[in-house]
Design a protein around this motif. Structure first.
Motif, PDB file in Angstrom:
ATOM      1  N   CYS A 195      -8.554 -25.086  -7.703  1.00  0.00           N
ATOM      2  CA  CYS A 195      -8.383 -24.397  -9.079  1.00  0.00           C
ATOM      3  C   CYS A 195      -9.719 -24.550  -9.935  1.00  0.00           C
ATOM      4  O   CYS A 195     -10.226 -23.728 -10.497  1.00  0.00           O
ATOM      5  CB  CYS A 195      -7.343 -24.865  -9.643  1.00  0.00           C
ATOM      6  N   GLU A 222     -17.776 -17.087 -11.624  1.00  0.00           N
ATOM      7  CA  GLU A 222     -18.205 -16.479 -10.184  1.00  0.00           C
ATOM      8  C   GLU A 222     -19.165 -17.446  -9.469  1.00  0.00           C
ATOM      9  O   GLU A 222     -19.216 -17.434  -8.251  1.00  0.00           O
ATOM     10  CB  GLU A 222     -18.896 -15.110 -10.421  1.00  0.00           C
ATOM     11  N   LEU A 258     -12.658 -17.936 -15.545  1.00  0.00           N
ATOM     12  CA  LEU A 258     -11.882 -16.800 -15.223  1.00  0.00           C
ATOM     13  C   LEU A 258     -10.461 -17.248 -15.051  1.00  0.00           C
ATOM     14  O   LEU A 258     -10.204 -18.315 -14.820  1.00  0.00           O
ATOM     15  CB  LEU A 258     -12.489 -16.162 -14.054  1.00  0.00           C
ATOM     16  N   SER A 259      -9.621 -16.319 -15.029  1.00  0.00           N
ATOM     17  CA  SER A 259      -8.116 -16.371 -14.711  1.00  0.00           C
ATOM     18  C   SER A 259      -7.868 -15.782 -13.228  1.00  0.00           C
ATOM     19  O   SER A 259      -8.507 -14.805 -12.839  1.00  0.00           O
ATOM     20  CB  SER A 259      -7.272 -15.478 -15.788  1.00  0.00           C
ATOM     21  N   ASP A 260      -7.300 -16.609 -12.722  1.00  0.00           N
ATOM     22  CA  ASP A 260      -6.713 -15.888 -11.296  1.00  0.00           C
ATOM     23  C   ASP A 260      -5.383 -16.625 -10.801  1.00  0.00           C
ATOM     24  O   ASP A 260      -4.721 -17.303 -11.758  1.00  0.00           O
ATOM     25  CB  ASP A 260      -7.725 -16.321 -10.006  1.00  0.00           C
ATOM     26  N   LEU A 261      -4.911 -16.611  -9.733  1.00  0.00           N
ATOM     27  CA  LEU A 261      -3.444 -16.692  -9.297  1.00  0.00           C
ATOM     28  C   LEU A 261      -3.419 -18.347  -9.311  1.00  0.00           C
ATOM     29  O   LEU A 261      -2.446 -19.126  -9.432  1.00  0.00           O
ATOM     30  CB  LEU A 261      -3.189 -16.463  -7.999  1.00  0.00           C
ATOM     31  N   ARG A 262      -4.595 -19.146  -9.465  1.00  0.00           N
ATOM     32  CA  ARG A 262      -4.785 -20.678  -9.361  1.00  0.00           C
ATOM     33  C   ARG A 262      -4.691 -20.936 -10.747  1.00  0.00           C
ATOM     34  O   ARG A 262      -4.369 -22.413 -10.961  1.00  0.00           O
ATOM     35  CB  ARG A 262      -5.972 -21.170  -8.438  1.00  0.00           C
ATOM     36  N   SER A 264      -4.719 -19.791 -15.408  1.00  0.00           N
ATOM     37  CA  SER A 264      -5.356 -19.060 -16.296  1.00  0.00           C
ATOM     38  C   SER A 264      -6.546 -19.717 -17.034  1.00  0.00           C
ATOM     39  O   SER A 264      -6.908 -20.621 -16.775  1.00  0.00           O
ATOM     40  CB  SER A 264      -4.311 -18.779 -17.541  1.00  0.00           C
ATOM     41  N   SER A 265      -7.470 -18.816 -17.494  1.00  0.00           N
ATOM     42  CA  SER A 265      -8.705 -19.121 -18.333  1.00  0.00           C
ATOM     43  C   SER A 265      -8.317 -20.586 -19.351  1.00  0.00           C
ATOM     44  O   SER A 265      -9.065 -21.364 -19.192  1.00  0.00           O
ATOM     45  CB  SER A 265      -9.172 -18.078 -19.077  1.00  0.00           C
TER      46      SER A 265
END
Ligand SMILES: Cc1cc2nc3c(=O)[nH]c(=O)nc-3n(C[C@H](O)[C@H](O)[C@H](O)COP(=O)(O)OP(=O)(O)OC[C@H]3O[C@@H](n4cnc5c(N)ncnc54)[C@H](O)[C@@H]3O)c2cc1C
Length: 287
Positions: A195, A222, A258-262, A264-265
């Motif tokens: 994460c 990224e 960034l936010s992703d499934l692991r 949030s920002s």
């Protein structure tokens, strides 16, 4: 899966000349741990796969005085993790390789494949940026050396041209008075991608005065994110708990995760602060 022509050259010369002929239609495959998933999910549809598995000339780990460690692109992550030479010269890097996925993945995945895949949620890239490592590439047009801070360009995007093979990772020696740490925070399962990953390299005088500090976060955007102010904030001072807290806070304030499934920002921003402080503490404690 569509019909794919599999090429298995036995030398690097043969591999680069095959790529020179048909680089745009060809995908390189090393350990296959990432590439096979991309094929199955129809994210790529090459008509030719060029396997590096017979290129034994890319399987070595050497040390060269004045240069540092040279790791062949086809060395597996497991071999790098367990190499006595790598453990002696770059202990933190060896343990960083040991944090990738699980043993099954590390046995098949290669060092060159991990870097060339350029997944933002990877472990070795941010440690290698902090270590000022570079990679060597080869194509029919010749060889290039690219610093890892220039190598990662975006999501799954690198400075590699379609006809180029990543042949070697070069990791310079850190020298006396330097310490490093890599820590990984996972939010789902213990074998998951990070994460947030955090690499710290601290360079000090014999009296403990800091001469440089590098802090690089992985999986927050990224490409690996270096906190460029870290060196200026630490130079000429002793890394006290308060100073480490201030540096970690400044890094967290600057980073735009960034936010992703692991995570949030917002969550990652908080984690960056904790991880940056812990990585500095671990590095200065010499663990
Ligand atoms: C279940 C699972 C868990 C994982 N967990 C983690 C993790 O925790 N941390 C982490 O960092 N990574 C993780 N990974 C990613 C893993 O590290 C990569 O999949 C692996 O390193 C890719 O190496 P490979 O040799 O298998 O590459 P491949 O799958 O063969 O190739 C990957 C990409 O790189 C290109 N490529 C490969 N070698 C070269 C080369 N020498 N020159 C030019 N291009 C090349 C290929 O064309 C392809 O685009 C995980 C993967 C899986 C499947």
């Amino acid at each position: 899966m569509p019909n794919i022509n599999l090429l298995r050259p036995t030398s690097l010369d043969e591999a680069v000349s095959l790529l020179a002929k048909d680089g745009d239609q060809t995908k390189i495959i090393a350990g296959g741990t990432a590439l096979v998933i991309m094929l199955k999910n129809h994210l790529i549809a090459p008509s030719v796969l060029l396997s590096l598995d017979r290129l034994s000339e890319l399987r070595y780990i050497r040390h060269e005085a004045g240069v540092g460690l040279r790791v062949g692109g086809l060395v597996s992550i497991r071999e790098a993790e367990n190499s006595p030479l790598l453990r002696e010269k770059q202990t933190t890097l060896a343990s960083t390789f040991g944090k990738v996925g699980n043993v099954r993945v590390r046995n098949a995945a290669t060092v060159g494949g991990n870097l060339s895949e350029a997944d933002y949620a990877s472990d070795p890239p941010c440690m290698l940026v902090a270590l000022r490592a570079k990679v060597k590439t080869r194509s029919a047009r010749g060889e290039r050396e690219i610093s890892l801070s220039e190598f990662f360009k975006g999501f799954y995007e690198t400075a590699l041209a379609p006809d180029e093979i990543l042949t070697e990772l070069i990791v310079p020696d850190l020298g006396p008075g330097s310490r490093s740490a890599y820590i990984k925070y996972v939010s789902r399962s213990s074998e998951d991608r990070p994460c947030v990953g955090m690499a710290a390299v601290v360079l000090t005088e014999p009296d403990g005065t800091c001469t440089d500090l590098r802090l690089v976060a992985g999986a927050v955007s990224e490409i690996p994110q270096e906190f460029k102010e870290a060196g200026a904030m630490a130079r000429g001072q002793c890394l006290t708990d308060q100073l480490m807290e201030d540096i970690a806070g400044a890094f967290s304030a600057e980073v735009e995760p960034l936010s992703d499934l692991r995570g949030s920002s917002w969550y990652r921003k908080k984690i960056v602060r904790v991880m940056a402080r812990r990585a500095m503490q671990q590095a200065t404690a010499g663990e």
